[in-house]
Design an enzyme around this catalytic site. Structure first.
Site, PDB file in Angstrom:
ATOM      1  N   TYR A   1      -1.487  -3.710  -6.744  1.00 26.24           N
ATOM      2  CA  TYR A   1      -1.299  -4.362  -5.439  1.00 26.24           C
ATOM      3  C   TYR A   1      -2.613  -4.457  -4.662  1.00 26.24           C
ATOM      4  CZ  TYR A   1      -0.166  -5.411  -0.706  1.00 26.24           C
ATOM      5  OH  TYR A   1      -0.179  -5.997   0.524  1.00 26.24           O
ATOM      6  N   GLY A   2      -2.791  -5.545  -3.943  1.00 28.15           N
ATOM      7  CA  GLY A   2      -3.998  -5.867  -3.172  1.00 28.15           C
ATOM      8  C   GLY A   2      -4.753  -4.695  -2.583  1.00 28.15           C
ATOM      9  N   GLY A   3      -4.168  -4.094  -1.540  1.00 27.37           N
ATOM     10  CA  GLY A   3      -4.872  -3.036  -0.821  1.00 27.37           C
ATOM     11  C   GLY A   3      -5.188  -1.826  -1.686  1.00 27.37           C
TER      12      GLY A   3
ATOM     13  N   GLY B   1       0.513 -19.988  19.022  1.00 25.70           N
ATOM     14  CA  GLY B   1      -0.461 -20.818  19.731  1.00 25.70           C
ATOM     15  C   GLY B   1      -0.535 -20.508  21.222  1.00 25.70           C
TER      16      GLY B   1
ATOM     17  N   ARG C   1       2.117 -12.264  -0.424  1.00 28.69           N
ATOM     18  CA  ARG C   1       0.798 -12.595   0.130  1.00 28.69           C
ATOM     19  C   ARG C   1       0.196 -13.823  -0.529  1.00 28.69           C
ATOM     20  NH1 ARG C   1      -1.673  -8.829   4.138  1.00 28.69           N
ATOM     21  NH2 ARG C   1       0.000  -7.337   4.401  1.00 28.69           N
TER      22      ARG C   1
ATOM     23  N   ASP D   1      -9.242  -9.906   9.146  1.00 33.55           N
ATOM     24  CA  ASP D   1      -8.742  -8.562   8.812  1.00 33.55           C
ATOM     25  C   ASP D   1      -9.746  -7.440   9.056  1.00 33.55           C
ATOM     26  OD1 ASP D   1      -6.387  -7.162   7.728  1.00 33.55           O
ATOM     27  OD2 ASP D   1      -7.688  -6.610   6.062  1.00 33.55           O
TER      28      ASP D   1
ATOM     29  N   SER E   1      -1.155  -3.623  10.425  1.00 34.83           N
ATOM     30  CA  SER E   1      -0.789  -4.551   9.358  1.00 34.83           C
ATOM     31  C   SER E   1       0.493  -5.313   9.710  1.00 34.83           C
ATOM     32  CB  SER E   1      -0.556  -3.784   8.052  1.00 34.83           C
ATOM     33  OG  SER E   1      -1.750  -3.155   7.665  1.00 34.83           O
TER      34      SER E   1
ATOM     35  N   CYS F   1       0.984  -7.489  12.059  1.00 31.05           N
ATOM     36  CA  CYS F   1       1.233  -7.582  13.502  1.00 31.05           C
ATOM     37  C   CYS F   1       0.456  -8.720  14.155  1.00 31.05           C
ATOM     38  CB  CYS F   1       0.931  -6.261  14.183  1.00 31.05           C
ATOM     39  SG  CYS F   1       2.121  -4.980  13.765  1.00 31.05           S
TER      40      CYS F   1
ATOM     41  N   ARG G   1       3.079  -3.686  17.985  1.00 32.17           N
ATOM     42  CA  ARG G   1       4.405  -4.279  17.997  1.00 32.17           C
ATOM     43  C   ARG G   1       5.295  -3.327  18.789  1.00 32.17           C
ATOM     44  NH1 ARG G   1       7.123  -7.857  14.157  1.00 32.17           N
ATOM     45  NH2 ARG G   1       5.212  -8.363  13.060  1.00 32.17           N
TER      46      ARG G   1
ATOM     47  N   LYS H   1      -9.721  -2.726   1.661  1.00 30.96           N
ATOM     48  CA  LYS H   1      -9.423  -1.557   2.498  1.00 30.96           C
ATOM     49  C   LYS H   1     -10.226  -0.326   2.043  1.00 30.96           C
ATOM     50  CE  LYS H   1      -6.111  -3.837   4.632  1.00 30.96           C
ATOM     51  NZ  LYS H   1      -6.361  -4.404   5.967  1.00 30.96           N
TER      52      LYS H   1
ATOM     53  N   LYS I   1      -2.833 -10.430  13.141  1.00 30.01           N
ATOM     54  CA  LYS I   1      -4.267 -10.713  13.089  1.00 30.01           C
ATOM     55  C   LYS I   1      -4.542 -12.082  12.477  1.00 30.01           C
ATOM     56  CE  LYS I   1      -5.443  -7.001  10.881  1.00 30.01           C
ATOM     57  NZ  LYS I   1      -4.080  -6.471  10.873  1.00 30.01           N
TER      58      LYS I   1
ATOM     59  N   HIS J   1     -10.521  -2.493  11.522  1.00 30.48           N
ATOM     60  CA  HIS J   1      -9.418  -3.337  11.037  1.00 30.48           C
ATOM     61  C   HIS J   1      -9.163  -4.426  12.083  1.00 30.48           C
ATOM     62  CE1 HIS J   1      -4.933  -3.397   9.532  1.00 30.48           C
ATOM     63  NE2 HIS J   1      -5.663  -4.291   8.909  1.00 30.48           N
TER      64      HIS J   1
ATOM     65  N   ASN K   1      -2.665 -14.574  12.201  1.00 28.73           N
ATOM     66  CA  ASN K   1      -2.181 -15.624  13.096  1.00 28.73           C
ATOM     67  C   ASN K   1      -3.138 -15.886  14.244  1.00 28.73           C
ATOM     68  OD1 ASN K   1       0.841 -16.698  12.731  1.00 28.73           O
ATOM     69  ND2 ASN K   1       0.635 -14.690  11.773  1.00 28.73           N
TER      70      ASN K   1
ATOM     71  N   ARG L   1       0.844  -1.190   0.000  1.00 31.08           N
ATOM     72  CA  ARG L   1       0.000   0.000   0.000  1.00 31.08           C
ATOM     73  C   ARG L   1       0.880   1.242   0.000  1.00 31.08           C
ATOM     74  NH1 ARG L   1      -1.716   0.793   4.402  1.00 31.08           N
ATOM     75  NH2 ARG L   1      -1.096  -1.024   5.604  1.00 31.08           N
TER      76      ARG L   1
HETATM   77  P1  GTP Z   1      -2.421  -7.621   7.651  1.00 30.94           P
HETATM   78  O1  GTP Z   1      -2.992  -8.815   6.990  1.00 30.94           O
HETATM   79  O2  GTP Z   1      -1.392  -6.898   6.854  1.00 30.94           O
HETATM   80  O3  GTP Z   1      -3.443  -6.656   8.172  1.00 30.94           O
HETATM   81  O4  GTP Z   1      -1.537  -8.144   8.932  1.00 30.94           O
HETATM   82  P2  GTP Z   1      -1.867  -9.224  10.067  1.00 30.94           P
HETATM   83  O5  GTP Z   1      -2.164  -8.455  11.331  1.00 30.94           O
HETATM   84  O6  GTP Z   1      -2.842 -10.239   9.649  1.00 30.94           O
HETATM   85  O7  GTP Z   1      -0.439  -9.908  10.295  1.00 30.94           O
HETATM   86  P3  GTP Z   1      -0.031 -11.468  10.356  1.00 30.94           P
HETATM   87  O8  GTP Z   1      -0.912 -12.273  11.254  1.00 30.94           O
HETATM   88  O9  GTP Z   1       0.106 -11.960   8.980  1.00 30.94           O
HETATM   89  O10 GTP Z   1       1.399 -11.339  11.085  1.00 30.94           O
HETATM   90  C1  GTP Z   1       2.519 -11.042  10.391  1.00 30.94           C
HETATM   91  C2  GTP Z   1       3.776 -11.102  11.212  1.00 30.94           C
HETATM   92  O11 GTP Z   1       3.586 -11.132  12.626  1.00 30.94           O
HETATM   93  C3  GTP Z   1       4.574 -12.345  10.874  1.00 30.94           C
HETATM   94  O12 GTP Z   1       5.912 -11.976  10.750  1.00 30.94           O
HETATM   95  C4  GTP Z   1       4.355 -13.231  12.088  1.00 30.94           C
HETATM   96  O13 GTP Z   1       5.396 -14.139  12.239  1.00 30.94           O
HETATM   97  C5  GTP Z   1       4.284 -12.227  13.213  1.00 30.94           C
HETATM   98  N1  GTP Z   1       3.532 -12.723  14.374  1.00 30.94           N
HETATM   99  C6  GTP Z   1       2.222 -13.050  14.417  1.00 30.94           C
HETATM  100  N2  GTP Z   1       1.859 -13.477  15.655  1.00 30.94           N
HETATM  101  C7  GTP Z   1       2.981 -13.407  16.409  1.00 30.94           C
HETATM  102  C8  GTP Z   1       3.259 -13.711  17.783  1.00 30.94           C
HETATM  103  O14 GTP Z   1       2.401 -14.109  18.558  1.00 30.94           O
HETATM  104  N3  GTP Z   1       4.537 -13.487  18.214  1.00 30.94           N
HETATM  105  C9  GTP Z   1       5.511 -13.025  17.377  1.00 30.94           C
HETATM  106  N4  GTP Z   1       6.732 -12.847  17.868  1.00 30.94           N
HETATM  107  N5  GTP Z   1       5.289 -12.756  16.071  1.00 30.94           N
HETATM  108  C10 GTP Z   1       4.042 -12.933  15.595  1.00 30.94           C
HETATM  109 MN    MN Z   2      -3.698 -10.608   7.762  1.00 32.31          MN
HETATM  110 MN    MN Z   3      -4.964  -5.579   7.187  1.00 35.24          MN
END
Ligand code: GTP
Ligand code: MN
Ligand code: MN
Length: 588
Positions: free
Chosen positions: A198-200, A492, A367, A278, A249, A251, A398, A207, A253, A227, A255, A70
């Protein structure tokens, strides 16, 4: 095919007159249509076939190397009045902006096909869902929109019934960063995006519509467009609580949304249900609770770092029917990115032979696009037209120092302050420097379609006598020790923090008060078997009084930068926290 809706036909005619395409194709969203598009893209080199034995239905797209994220500087929110866009947005007067971008659109689809893409954000039958039509000259955008939204015939029928829709006009143009804009006209319910694939910037349902335009609509109509991920947490008694979480972004989500609980939790019957990863649209229900839907139908997730260890559910859905953008490939054409323990990349994201001198093999913001229903933890409630009731809202960023693993806001107003004061280190999801701490209120800095001061006021307005509002928490998975290592194992294991939140929601944990909010009391947050030493535990839950006093000063300056428009209640709340820090004898 055209539409039964005159206003839609008329707009399509106007756009065609401006962009002069060779052909116009109305998308019905069918499998046959998708197949034909894939074949066309393979022919043109827009898509590269991945190994169909290991990854059936998977393709790779390599974007222009200058078009990988973006671009916030070129993303405008064009309210008639500059103040309504706020200092949080780039602004241009609507007339000037329209004229500028229309000049770029003039004749830009010559010799190309113009696709008309009707889509619905949210379950087709949901009263909370909203529709739009994206016009684009990019088959890659069409294929992605088909995964990310409910696209095609059913959406068009709903639009024809409702008579209104968000207009999105997109062209990849010359992909010249000097001739690139992503413009939003909230009052006109219109989006214009030129010069990026690009996506966004290009999948306008995401978005542009579901956050920037929708947040403006939400403000006028009394709901919230955020978001946020939405996750269901099932306890051993079989009750499911839903949590919405806003992290900036890249950080965490995606996961957290599809986390797999640690073995001990799984054995006890804990389960995670993914509703969204998201975007979250929340609206007060008749029962006073906030009800949420995920307006999307797919995931556009960050590839690097996704592995069987960090996010097994994501990995499990990426072996079929997925589009990969800017990842590397192995010798036998399997997709590859940094963080995968196996496989060896031979071509990098630009198609060059892999050479460490060129940096990571996969672009850091590479992505995947995949249908939500392919996620093993996908919740059937994601199709519910009323959505799911939200028990807790989580903010997080973060932050390598200062911010503890988890704390809970005192009440709604304090929670809004906690969200409004969020800060996070920047990531590769947007162009610009990585790793700089910046204010990103509610993870909406790049996505709020109006003045942040009005946005915070809107959040505060949900606190009515009949409301049964969710509790608000703040988390930080990213605190580091003196050696620069993450203190918290994350992924986890974040289940343990979710469990404490639910204990707070159901009144099973006391917590301990601190000036910044409620922290887990000794022993309340399960740390069994993590092998954390005492120092690490102390640091994870420490409230550094001096550090927080400085933070509150910075937050005060930030709120003041919005002048009188910033709600007084929020400023008073900040003062209350600052006073509590001053009064505290020492850190708890
Ligand atoms: P967007 O899709 O861009 O909005 O981002 P998102 O918030 O979905 O981010 P995503 O879950 O893809 O996380 C991306 C980064 O965060 C990766 O580098 C992951 O390894 C890291 N990450 C996610 N969860 C954790 C965690 O619990 N601990 C740590 N240390 N890193 C994490
Ligand atoms: Mn995401
Ligand atoms: Mn996002």
């Amino acid at each position: 095919m055209t539409s039964k809706l005159a206003s839609l036909n008329q707009w399509v005619d106007e756009v065609a007159a401006l962009t002069t395409p060779e052909k116009i194709h109305w998308c019905d969203g069918s499998e046959a249509e998708n197949q034909a598009l894939v074949e066309l893209m393979l022919e043109r080199g827009d898509l590269i076939e991945l190994n169909q034995d290991t990854h059936p239905g998977c393709y790779l797209h390599r974007s222009d190397p200058k078009d990988v994220a973006r671009v916030e500087k070129l993303t405008l929110v064009c309210h008639p009045n500059r103040e309504d866009a706020g200092p949080n947005n780039q602004w241009m007067a609507p007339d000037e902006a329209n004229a500028k971008i229309d000049a770029l659109f003039e004749g830009c689809m010559k010799g190309r096909t113009m696709y008309v893409v009707p889509y619905c954000m949210g379950p087709i039958g949901s009263p909370i869902a909203r529709c739009g039509v994206e016009i684009t000259d990019s088959p890659y955008v069409v294929a992605n929109m088909r995964i990310m939204t409910r696209m095609g015939k059913a959406a068009q029928e709903r639009i024809e019934r409702e008579g209104s829709f968000v207009k999105g006009l997109h062209s990849t143009g010359e992909l010249d960063p000097e001739r690139r804009w992503i413009m939003h006209f909230p009052e006109e319910l219109s989006i214009k995006s030129y010069g990026s694939g690009y996506g966004g910037n290009a999948l306008l349902g995401k978005k542009c519509h579901a956050l920037r335009i929708a947040s403006h609509q939400a403000r006028t109509e009394g709901w919230l467009a955020e978001h946020m991920l939405i996750v269901g947490i099932e306890n051993p008694q079989g009750q499911i609580h839903y949590v919405a979480a806003a992290f900036p972004s890249a950080c965490g989500k995606t996961n957290l949304a599809m986390l797999i609980p640690p073995e001990g939790y799984r054995n006890n019957g804990w389960k995670i249900w993914t509703v969204g990863d998201d975007i979250c649209w929340m609206t007060p229900g008749e029962d006073g609770r906030l009800w949420a839907i995920n307006p999307e139908a797919g995931y556009f997730g960050v590839a690097p770092g996704t592995s069987a260890k960090t996010n097994p559910n994501a990995l499990a859905m990426l072996d079929r029917n997925a589009i990969f953008t800017n990842v590397a490939v192995t010798a036998d054409m399997q997709p590859w990115w940094e963080g995968l323990p196996d496989g060896k990349p031979v071509k990098d994201w630009q198609g060059r032979d892999v050479d460490p001198a060129n940096g990571p093999a996969a672009h850091p913001n590479s992505r995947f696009t995949v249908s939500a229903s392919q996620c093993p933890s996908w919740s059937p409630e994601a199709e519910s037209s009323q959505g799911v009731p939200i028990s807790a809202i989580v903010f997080g960023g973060r932050r390598q120092s200062l911010v503890p693993l988890v704390f809970e806001a005192r009440d709604w107003t304090h929670g809004v302050l906690v969200g409004a004061s969020m800060a996070s280190e920047t990531t590769a999801a947007a162009t610009g420097q990585v790793g700089v701490v910046r204010r990103d209120p509610m993870a909406m800095k790049p996505f709020c379609g109006y003045n942040f001061a009005d946005y915070f006021a809107h959040w505060l307005s949900f606190d009515t006598p009949d409301a049964k509002l969710p509790k608000i928490f703040h988390v930080n998975w990213f605190r580091k020790n003196a050696d620069g290592k993450f203190l918290w194992p994350g992924f986890g294991e974040n289940m343990r923090v979710l469990e404490w939140m639910l204990k707070r929601v159901t009144g099973q944990a006391e917590g301990v008060a601190s000036p910044i909010g409620t922290l887990p009391a000794d022993g309340e947050l399960n740390l069994d078997g993590l092998g954390l030493d005492d120092d690490a535990v102390a640091e994870l839950f420490a409230v550094d009084r001096d550090g927080w006093r400085d933070e509150m000063v910075a937050i005060g300056e930030y709120l003041d930068s919005y002048g009188d428009r910033m709600p007084a209640a929020l400023k008073a709340e900040r003062q209350r926290v600052a006073d509590a820090l001053d009064a505290a004898e020492a850190a708890p």
